[in-house]
Scaffold this active site. Structure first.
Site, PDB file in Angstrom:
ATOM      1  CG  PHE A 234      -1.977   1.058   1.169  1.00 35.47           C
ATOM      2  CD1 PHE A 234      -2.922   1.053   0.158  1.00 35.47           C
ATOM      3  CD2 PHE A 234      -2.006   2.083   2.093  1.00 35.47           C
ATOM      4  CE1 PHE A 234      -3.897   2.044   0.081  1.00 35.47           C
ATOM      5  CE2 PHE A 234      -2.980   3.078   2.028  1.00 35.47           C
ATOM      6  CZ  PHE A 234      -3.922   3.059   1.010  1.00 35.47           C
TER       7      PHE A 234
ATOM      8  CG  ASP B 117      -0.441  -2.308   6.876  1.00 34.73           C
ATOM      9  OD1 ASP B 117      -1.499  -2.620   7.466  1.00 34.73           O
ATOM     10  OD2 ASP B 117      -0.341  -1.297   6.158  1.00 34.73           O
TER      11      ASP B 117
ATOM     12  CE1 TYR C 295      -9.957   3.199   6.384  1.00 34.33           C
ATOM     13  CE2 TYR C 295      -8.948   4.165   8.320  1.00 34.33           C
ATOM     14  CZ  TYR C 295      -8.922   3.894   6.981  1.00 34.33           C
ATOM     15  OH  TYR C 295      -7.861   4.310   6.227  1.00 34.33           O
ATOM     16  CE  LYS C 296      -7.792  -0.288   4.895  1.00 36.01           C
ATOM     17  NZ  LYS C 296      -8.357   0.329   3.683  1.00 36.01           N
TER      18      LYS C 296
ATOM     19  NE  ARG D 169      -9.999  -2.812  -2.911  1.00 36.15           N
ATOM     20  CZ  ARG D 169      -9.474  -2.095  -1.901  1.00 36.15           C
ATOM     21  NH1 ARG D 169      -8.293  -2.436  -1.403  1.00 36.15           N
ATOM     22  NH2 ARG D 169     -10.084  -1.037  -1.438  1.00 36.15           N
TER      23      ARG D 169
END
Lengths: 424, 424
Positions: free
Chosen positions: A126, A195, A220-221, A383
Site C-alpha cells: 500500500f 501491516d 475502519y476496514k 476489487r
C-alpha cells in the site's frame, strides 16, 4: 452453482444471524468492507451516549468516570484477541500511517548497531506504507528496496535490517505466510514489520505464534470502526519496552499526570501512545470490534477467527466459481490466489478495458465494490471484499448476476460511468 | 463588586445569547473549558447524521458525496479565521503532539545548514511539547535548552535554531507577545514554533501579522470540538511548500489516489496531512468551531475574536476582583498576570496547602475548575478557565461564593477531597 445452492448455504450458515448486528442500506450489496466497514447497529446509540452523556454532562470528569484514559488499552485488548496477541500488547490509537512510523522507527533503532542499511518491502505494498518508509529511510540513512513477493526469501541478505510487508495485499488479496516469512527473516537477522490493514478481522492472524516483531493495522476496514477510526499497534514483548518511538507525547509517558518536564516512557506498548485520542471515534471503534468478537461464539475448538475464516473462504470460493461459470468470455482475469492459504477475504479481477466503468455501473446498481488502477505489471482491477459478518451466499449470487448484466448489455460503456472522480 | 453589579453586566452583555448554543449540565459552573470545551447543542444531531446517514447509508460513497476528503482543509479554513491566518493555510488533523512533531521537524530542517544546534523552550511549557522536542533533538543532533520567560530575548543567540513556545501558558495563563517575540527571534536568525492550545478560540491570535513561522493548536479546549478532537497545524506560506515533514502518509500526497509508489508532497499545508482522519471526530470539531465563529457577528470593526476577548477580560477581571475582595486572608495568590496584554482567558491561583482538595470541594459543589501540581518555583495551582461563549458574570459571582464557603468552613479538609485520582 445455482441460486438454490446459495440459498441452501445461507440456510446452513451458523453466522447468518450476525447480519442483524449491522445496519445495511436497502438495495445494497456491500463488497467494500475492506475499505470501510458497515455501521454496527449498536454504534449510533453508543456514540450518542458518549456525546451527550459523557461529554455533554460528564465533561472533564469523564476522564475518570467514563474511563476515557483507558480506552486505547481496553480496545487494544479486544484487537489482541483477533490477531493472536495477549492482553496488554496492543493499543488503539492514531492512524495506521502514524503507527507504522512509530514501529518502523523502533525496528530501525534496534538494528542501528547491526550496520544493516536496507529496508525491504513489496513494490505492490500500500503506497502510504512505502511513503512513510521512504521518508524515514532518507532521514535515518537507510535505503528502501522494493521487491516482488517472488524474491522472498532470497532477498533477505545480511544487508537487510527490516522486512516491512502488508500481510494481505490491498490490491490483489494475496496473503503471505506470516510464520514462514518471519522465520526466514529471523534466520537472516532481519526484523519484521507487518501491516494488518486487510487482515485484522478478516483472516486469522497469529502474531505471537508467528514470532512477528512489530505490527500495525486499521480500525475502519474489517473492524467496522467507522470512517477514519483509530488504528492499532502491536509490538512483540521482547521489543516493546526496549526502544523509544519518537512521537513521545504525554499519553505514552510513564506518569502522564505528574507533568514532569522530562519524558519517561511507559512500560511496554503504552509508550506507543502519543497525544490525546478522539474519544468519540474510539467509542465507534469499540462497537465495530464487538461485532467481530461476536463471531468468537462460533469458533468451537478451532481458535479465534476460524468461524469467520471458514465462511469467508466459502464466500470467495463461491464468487470465483460463479464469475468463472457465468462471466466467461468477458475478459475478466482472477488476480487473487485460488489457494486458500494465500487468499485474504477479497477477490480481485483484472480487465484490460473498462474496469473503472464496470465498477461504477455496479455501484449504480447497488453492488458496491471498488476499483484500483493497474500498473506496468497488472491491468486495472475490480476489487470485491467479502465480510462474512454481514454477507451471505445469495448476496454473492446477486452480485454476480448484476456483473453478468453489466457485461452482457455493455451497460458500463455509458459515459456517466467513465468519468473518474477524485475518490473511488 | 456586588451580585447586582454582575447581574447588570450580564444584562448588558451582547454575547449573552451565545450561551444558547451549548448544552450545559444543570447545577454546573464550568470553568474548565481550557481543558475540555462544552458540548455545542448542534453537535449530537450533526454527529448522528454523520454516523447514520454518511457512514451508515452512504458508506464508502461518502468520501465523495459527503466530501469527507476535504474536511481537514475545510475546517482548517474556519480555524484560520480565529488565528489570523488565510484560507488554505491551516489543516485540522491528528493530535497536537503529532502536529508539533511535524512542524518542529520542518523548522529544524530549515535550520540544518545554519549550524545552529539549540532548540529553546520554556521550562514551564506544557510537558508533552517538551517531550516531543526532547525526542527530536536527541534524534537529530540538537539540544533542548529550557529557560524562564524572563530570559527572553537575551537567550536568542546565534546558536539557537528554533524558539518553541506555548503562546498562553497552560498553568499560569500568562501570554507572550507573539509579534514582539517573533521579531526578536527573527532578528537573531531564530525560527518560531507556537503552540496555540490555550489561545485558539480564547484570545486574538495574529499569525500572519506576527510573521510567525509555524503553529499548532488543540481542537477540544476553547474550540469546543469534543474530547480528543483533531488538532490543527499552520505553516507560514514562505515555509509551507518548502520542507517535507516526515509523517508522509497518503493524505499529504500531491495525488493521493494515483497510488504511486513514491511520495510527492502536496503543495502548501496539504503536505502536513498524513493518514486517514476520524470523520466523526472532525464533524464534532466543526460544530465546536461554529460556536466560536458565531461570535464573529459581534466583533464590529475590531477584528476577529475582539468581542470574545473583551468579555473574556471582563470576566477574568471580575473573578480576580471578587477573589481579592472576598477571599482575602485565605492564602490564595494570583499567578496570572494582572496586565491584560499578558493574560490569557484563565485565572490561576496558587496556595501552599490544599489546592487539590479545594478544587475537589468546588467540583463537588458543581464549580468545575482544575488543579495543577506546583514545582520548585511555584506552589500548587487552582486553575479556572473562562469561556465567554457560555459564561456570564453571575456565574463568576457564584463561583467565588462557593470558593468563599469552601475556604471559610474548611470544607476542603474532608478526607474525600484529599485523595488524589489519577486524572484531575
Amino acid at each position: 452453482m445455482l441460486l438454490d445452492d446459495c440459498r441452501a448455504l445461507d440456510a446452513q450458515d451458523p453466522l447468518a444471524a450476525l447480519r442483524d448486528l449491522f445496519t445495511l442500506p436497502d438495495g445494497v450489496i456491500y463488497l467494500d468492507g475492506n475499505s470501510l466497514g458497515v455501521l454496527p447497529k449498536a454504534a449510533p446509540a453508543r456514540i450518542a451516549e458518549v456525546v451527550t452523556k459523557e461529554w455533554g454532562e460528564g465533561l472533564i470528569r469523564s476522564w475518570n468516570s467514563a474511563s476515557w484514559f483507558d480506552l486505547p488499552q481496553r480496545l487494544g485488548d479486544k484487537v489482541a484477541r483477533l490477531v493472536g496477541a495477549a492482553p496488554g500488547e496492543v493499543v488503539c490509537t492514531d492512524s495506521t500511517s502514524i503507527n507504522l512510523y512509530k514501529v518502523l522507527f523502533a525496528a530501525l533503532s534496534q538494528q542501528a548497531a547491526s550496520g544493516r542499511k536496507l529496508v525491504v518491502s513489496e513494490r505492490s505494498n500500500f503506497p502510504t506504507d512505502l511513503y512513510i518508509a521512504e521518508s524515514m529511510c532518507r532521514e535515518r540513512g537507510f535505503t528502501l528496496k522494493l521487491i516482488d513477493a517472488s524474491e522472498l526469501p532470497a532477498v533477505l541478505t545480511d544487508e537487510v535490517a527490516v522486512l516491512m510487508l502488508t500481510h494481505v495485499n490491498y490490491r490483489t488479496g494475496a496473503m503471505h505466510d506470516m510464520k514462514a516469512v518471519t522465520a526466514a527473516a529471523h534466520a537472516a537477522g532481519v526484523l519484521t514489520v507487518w501491516d494488518l490493514a486487510h487482515s485484522a478481522g478478516a483472516v486469522p492472524v497469529a502474531l505471537n505464534d508467528s514470532d512477528a516483531d512489530f505490527a500495525i493495522g486499521c480500525g475502519y476496514k474489517y473492524l467496522n470502526g467507522g470512517p477514519g477510526a483509530p488504528a492499532f499497534a502491536w509490538v512483540n514483548t521482547r521489543h516493546a519496552g526496549k526502544f523509544e518511538q519518537p512521537l513521545s507525547g504525554w499519553w505514552g509517558h510513564a506518569a502522564p499526570f505528574e507533568f514532569t518536564p522530562h519524558y519517561r516512557p511507559a512500560p511496554g506498548i503504552g509508550r506507543y501512545l502519543c497525544g490525546t485520542q478522539p474519544i468519540v471515534a474510539l467509542a465507534g471503534l469499540e462497537c465495530g470490534l464487538d461485532t467481530v468478537l461476536a463471531a468468537e461464539a462460533f469458533n468451537g475448538d478451532f481458535g479465534p477467527m476460524m468461524a469467520l475464516r471458514t465462511k469467508s473462504l466459502a464466500l470467495t470460493d463461491a464468487f470465483i466459481e460463479l464469475v468463472e461459470q457465468r462471466c466467461a468470455g468477458h475478459g475478466l482475469e482472477l488476480v487473487t490466489p485460488r489457494n486458500h492459504a494465500q487468499r485474504g477475504s477479497q477477490v480481485c479481477l483484472s480487465r484490460t478495458e473498462g474496469a473503472y466503468a464496470i465498477v461504477q455501473a455496479l455501484i449504480a446498481r447497488g453492488v458496491i465494490g471498488d476499483y484500483r488502477a493497474g500498473d506496468s505489471q497488472m491491468p486495472d482491477i475490480l476489487r470485491f471484499g467479502f465480510t462474512p459478518l454481514y454477507l451471505g451466499f445469495e448476496d454473492v449470487w446477486n452480485a454476480v448476476e448484476h456483473l453478468v448484466q453489466v457485461l452482457e448489455t455493455a451497460e458500463w460503456k455509458q459515459p456517466a460511468f467513465n468519468q473518474k472522480n477524485a475518490v473511488t
